[in-house]
Design a protein around this motif. Structure first.
Motif, PDB file in Angstrom:
ATOM      1  N   GLY A 125       0.821  -1.197   0.000  1.00 40.68           N
ATOM      2  CA  GLY A 125       0.000   0.000   0.000  1.00 40.68           C
ATOM      3  C   GLY A 125       0.857   1.250   0.000  1.00 40.68           C
ATOM      4  N   LEU A 126       0.211   2.379   0.238  1.00 40.56           N
ATOM      5  CA  LEU A 126       0.920   3.659   0.187  1.00 40.56           C
ATOM      6  C   LEU A 126       0.455   4.570   1.304  1.00 40.56           C
ATOM      7  CD1 LEU A 126      -1.280   5.858  -1.033  1.00 40.56           C
ATOM      8  CD2 LEU A 126      -0.670   4.803  -3.197  1.00 40.56           C
ATOM      9  N   SER A 127       1.239   5.605   1.533  1.00 42.91           N
ATOM     10  CA  SER A 127       0.887   6.626   2.520  1.00 42.91           C
ATOM     11  C   SER A 127       1.569   7.925   2.145  1.00 42.91           C
ATOM     12  CB  SER A 127       1.299   6.185   3.932  1.00 42.91           C
ATOM     13  OG  SER A 127       2.685   5.940   3.994  1.00 42.91           O
ATOM     14  N   LEU A 128       1.116   9.004   2.728  1.00 40.65           N
ATOM     15  CA  LEU A 128       1.770  10.289   2.506  1.00 40.65           C
ATOM     16  C   LEU A 128       3.117  10.317   3.214  1.00 40.65           C
ATOM     17  CD1 LEU A 128      -1.195  12.806   2.838  1.00 40.65           C
ATOM     18  CD2 LEU A 128      -0.057  12.040   0.746  1.00 40.65           C
ATOM     19  N   LEU A 129       4.027  11.126   2.675  1.00 38.63           N
ATOM     20  CA  LEU A 129       5.403  11.182   3.182  1.00 38.63           C
ATOM     21  C   LEU A 129       5.922  12.599   3.012  1.00 38.63           C
ATOM     22  CD1 LEU A 129       8.189   8.573   2.388  1.00 38.63           C
ATOM     23  CD2 LEU A 129       8.620  10.988   2.000  1.00 38.63           C
ATOM     24  N   ASN A 130       6.603  13.092   4.031  1.00 29.39           N
ATOM     25  CA  ASN A 130       7.267  14.402   3.960  1.00 29.39           C
ATOM     26  C   ASN A 130       8.759  14.185   4.152  1.00 29.39           C
ATOM     27  OD1 ASN A 130       8.207  17.010   4.142  1.00 29.39           O
ATOM     28  ND2 ASN A 130       6.748  17.687   5.692  1.00 29.39           N
ATOM     29  N   ASP A 131       9.516  14.383   3.095  1.00 31.75           N
ATOM     30  CA  ASP A 131      10.964  14.210   3.145  1.00 31.75           C
ATOM     31  C   ASP A 131      11.597  15.560   3.466  1.00 31.75           C
ATOM     32  OD1 ASP A 131      13.399  12.844   2.907  1.00 31.75           O
ATOM     33  OD2 ASP A 131      13.633  13.482   0.828  1.00 31.75           O
ATOM     34  N   TRP A 132      11.709  15.851   4.768  1.00 34.79           N
ATOM     35  CA  TRP A 132      12.292  17.126   5.208  1.00 34.79           C
ATOM     36  C   TRP A 132      13.687  17.296   4.599  1.00 34.79           C
ATOM     37  CZ3 TRP A 132       8.791  19.786   8.116  1.00 34.79           C
ATOM     38  CH2 TRP A 132       7.800  19.055   8.762  1.00 34.79           C
ATOM     39  N   SER A 133      14.001  18.521   4.185  1.00 33.52           N
ATOM     40  CA  SER A 133      15.261  18.754   3.467  1.00 33.52           C
ATOM     41  C   SER A 133      15.905  20.058   3.928  1.00 33.52           C
ATOM     42  CB  SER A 133      15.004  18.832   1.957  1.00 33.52           C
ATOM     43  OG  SER A 133      14.446  17.628   1.473  1.00 33.52           O
ATOM     44  N   ALA A 134      17.184  19.969   4.288  1.00 31.94           N
ATOM     45  CA  ALA A 134      17.967  21.160   4.631  1.00 31.94           C
ATOM     46  C   ALA A 134      18.699  21.591   3.362  1.00 31.94           C
ATOM     47  CB  ALA A 134      18.945  20.853   5.753  1.00 31.94           C
ATOM     48  N   ARG A 135      18.127  22.528   2.648  1.00 30.72           N
ATOM     49  CA  ARG A 135      18.615  22.856   1.303  1.00 30.72           C
ATOM     50  C   ARG A 135      20.042  23.425   1.313  1.00 30.72           C
ATOM     51  NH1 ARG A 135      15.326  19.861  -1.789  1.00 30.72           N
ATOM     52  NH2 ARG A 135      13.137  20.449  -1.528  1.00 30.72           N
ATOM     53  N   ASP A 136      20.392  24.174   2.348  1.00 37.25           N
ATOM     54  CA  ASP A 136      21.729  24.761   2.369  1.00 37.25           C
ATOM     55  C   ASP A 136      22.782  23.700   2.671  1.00 37.25           C
ATOM     56  OD1 ASP A 136      20.497  24.559   4.850  1.00 37.25           O
ATOM     57  OD2 ASP A 136      21.209  26.485   5.603  1.00 37.25           O
ATOM     58  N   ILE A 137      22.481  22.771   3.574  1.00 36.44           N
ATOM     59  CA  ILE A 137      23.404  21.658   3.830  1.00 36.44           C
ATOM     60  C   ILE A 137      23.515  20.778   2.594  1.00 36.44           C
ATOM     61  CG2 ILE A 137      23.771  19.587   5.234  1.00 36.44           C
ATOM     62  CD1 ILE A 137      22.334  21.056   7.524  1.00 36.44           C
ATOM     63  N   GLN A 138      22.377  20.507   1.983  1.00 38.01           N
ATOM     64  CA  GLN A 138      22.352  19.660   0.789  1.00 38.01           C
ATOM     65  C   GLN A 138      23.158  20.271  -0.359  1.00 38.01           C
ATOM     66  OE1 GLN A 138      18.368  19.004  -0.656  1.00 38.01           O
ATOM     67  NE2 GLN A 138      19.028  17.826  -2.432  1.00 38.01           N
ATOM     68  N   ALA A 139      23.018  21.569  -0.571  1.00 37.97           N
ATOM     69  CA  ALA A 139      23.690  22.216  -1.705  1.00 37.97           C
ATOM     70  C   ALA A 139      25.207  22.133  -1.601  1.00 37.97           C
ATOM     71  CB  ALA A 139      23.248  23.678  -1.790  1.00 37.97           C
ATOM     72  N   TRP A 140      25.746  22.175  -0.379  1.00 41.05           N
ATOM     73  CA  TRP A 140      27.195  22.144  -0.189  1.00 41.05           C
ATOM     74  C   TRP A 140      27.742  20.721  -0.252  1.00 41.05           C
ATOM     75  CZ3 TRP A 140      31.629  24.030  -0.776  1.00 41.05           C
ATOM     76  CH2 TRP A 140      32.737  23.770   0.054  1.00 41.05           C
ATOM     77  N   GLU A 141      26.950  19.742   0.171  1.00 36.10           N
ATOM     78  CA  GLU A 141      27.463  18.375   0.298  1.00 36.10           C
ATOM     79  C   GLU A 141      27.219  17.485  -0.915  1.00 36.10           C
ATOM     80  OE1 GLU A 141      25.397  16.462   3.515  1.00 36.10           O
ATOM     81  OE2 GLU A 141      23.547  16.272   2.375  1.00 36.10           O
ATOM     82  N   TYR A 142      26.250  17.835  -1.769  1.00 32.12           N
ATOM     83  CA  TYR A 142      25.740  16.812  -2.689  1.00 32.12           C
ATOM     84  C   TYR A 142      26.641  16.536  -3.893  1.00 32.12           C
ATOM     85  CZ  TYR A 142      24.021  19.739  -6.566  1.00 32.12           C
ATOM     86  OH  TYR A 142      23.911  20.562  -7.657  1.00 32.12           O
ATOM     87  N   VAL A 143      27.610  17.395  -4.170  1.00 30.89           N
ATOM     88  CA  VAL A 143      28.561  17.131  -5.251  1.00 30.89           C
ATOM     89  C   VAL A 143      29.744  16.354  -4.688  1.00 30.89           C
ATOM     90  CG1 VAL A 143      30.048  18.182  -6.979  1.00 30.89           C
ATOM     91  CG2 VAL A 143      27.864  19.264  -6.410  1.00 30.89           C
ATOM     92  N   PRO A 144      30.121  15.162  -5.192  1.00 30.28           N
ATOM     93  CA  PRO A 144      29.549  14.529  -6.384  1.00 30.28           C
ATOM     94  C   PRO A 144      28.625  13.352  -6.088  1.00 30.28           C
ATOM     95  CG  PRO A 144      31.661  13.547  -5.944  1.00 30.28           C
ATOM     96  CD  PRO A 144      31.394  14.514  -4.817  1.00 30.28           C
TER      97      PRO A 144
END
Length: 410
Positions: free
Chosen positions: A222-241
């Protein structure tokens, strides 16, 4: 005057017998005893107690403290248990036995209904991916070259999946703005939401044996609603590569209710037209049923509606995502959870993240009497949704709510 029965629902109630989502609850008088429950209206039926009272062969399965055994039992059992519960709540002769086994929703504590095994999150909305590309690559192509060839995803952290109602502590980490000479450490200043749908795996698969598109119904409960909280500033610095890491792993909120796929048969729709032929393992042109789901999501911040993302617009379907995440031979485990990725539509009010709604902080939105670019401490975010059901009824999905607490001061 006698008290109204929990089975006497208002006409058109989205949690009527056509729905019957599963959860796990406890009561104030027995807080340590978790039980499988089924939501009917604004009450929870103790499924195990009902099964015992009516002599059901599923009494043992429904008397456990989580849904895992039911998830692992497989599609035939899922169908038979659902039919049994439907009869319990619709056949008048059963009323004397089951009416005492209902608990008001407001009087119970809801728990994470299954043990999360692995967690995978995708990036499946063309509108979301295009918006993000335009924000961060304004002079280039918004979509990466691989985007329309495969469902892009990443492996998340199952241990930080939390049930709706759990407070979310603002994460801290490294961040570096483009003009900064060096990174700094501190609380995220670009804390965001991602309105998503999560799919819950029931039947496992063997290592080295991919699950094709046609196996979706056999493996996904089955399925359910989901909220994937995201810290955009942390993500932007770490995600490469290598992609998302600490900017995502601090928390993912899911509904306390899992809606069986069978309850959503009338909500199946064809996905958007594809631009070119897909590789055979992702080609759903000959599928037995439409691959998409017509789910109408609403996002509220502090009670104010900020977005209404339509799930029917998702480019990649849940069946294609399942096929892709196992095509290399990766096995499925009971309790695996995979997220659709942010749900966004073509219109501005249909964007499922603050990153898009505010265009990375340039255009604040209203949020319960104030303006927001990203989340502030004390903000409460709530996702709700419904889908078309039988005979014009709506199928309600359990809400996902989380409130932001200040960063840990340690």
């Amino acid at each position: 005057m006698s008290e109204q029965s929990p089975l006497d629902l208002a006409e058109g109630h989205p949690f009527g017998p056509h729905n019957l989502p599963y959860g796990v609850f406890s009561t104030a008088d027995e807080p340590g005893r978790r039980r499988v429950g089924v939501r009917v209206g604004d009450h929870v039926l103790d499924a195990g107690a009902a099964a015992h009272a009516l002599g059901s062969p599923y009494a043992a399965l429904l008397s456990l403290p989580s849904l895992n055994a039911l998830l692992a039992a497989g599609r035939t059992t899922w169908r038979d248990v659902r039919r049994a519960i439907t009869s319990w709540v619709t056949v008048p002769a059963h009323r004397p036995d089951i009416e005492p086994l209902f608990h008001p929703l407001s009087a119970v504590t809801l728990h994470l209904p299954y043990d999360v095994a692995d967690y995978v999150d995708f990036y499946a909305s063309e509108h979301h991916a295009t918006n993000v590309g335009r924000i961060f690559r304004p002079d280039g192509e918004p979509l990466t070259p691989n985007w329309k060839h495969l469902p892009i995803g990443y492996h998340g952290r199952s241990g930080t999946v939390v049930v709706s109602g759990t407070d979310i502590t603002r994460p801290s980490g490294q961040r570096k703005a483009p003009a900064d000479p060096a990174p700094v450490f501190g609380p995220s200043v670009k804390l965001d939401i991602e309105a998503e749908v999560g799919f819950v795996v029931g039947t496992p698969s063997r290592l080295g044996h991919p699950v094709g598109i046609a196996g979706f119904r056999d493996h996904v409960f089955g399925l359910s609603l989901l909220n994937d909280w995201s810290a955009r500033d942390i993500q932007a610095w770490e995600y490469v590569p290598l992609g998302p890491f600490l900017g995502k792993s601090f928390a993912t909120s899911v509904s306390a209710w899992v809606t069986p796929l069978e309850a959503l048969d009338q909500a199946r729709v064809a996905p958007p037209a594809r631009d070119f032929p897909l590789l055979p393992y992702l080609d759903d042109g000959a599928a037995d049923e439409p691959g998409g789901f017509d789910l109408r999501i609403t996002v509220r911040i502090n009670g104010e509606v900020v977005a209404e993302p339509p799930f029917s617009s998702m480019y990649w379907t849940a069946a294609q995502q399942l096929a892709h995440m196992t095509v290399n031979g990766a096995s499925l485990r009971t309790g695996d959870l995979y997220g659709s990725g942010t749900v966004s539509g073509p219109e501005a009010h249909q964007r499922g993240s603050l990153l898009e709604l505010t265009w990375n902080g340039q255009e604040p939105v209203g949020a319960g009497g104030g303006k927001r670019t990203f989340l502030e401490d004390g903000d409460e975010v709530t996702l709700t949704a419904w889908a078309p059901g039988p005979d014009g009824l709506r199928v309600g999905l359990g809400e996902v709510t989380g409130r932001i607490l200040p960063a840990d001061a340690r």
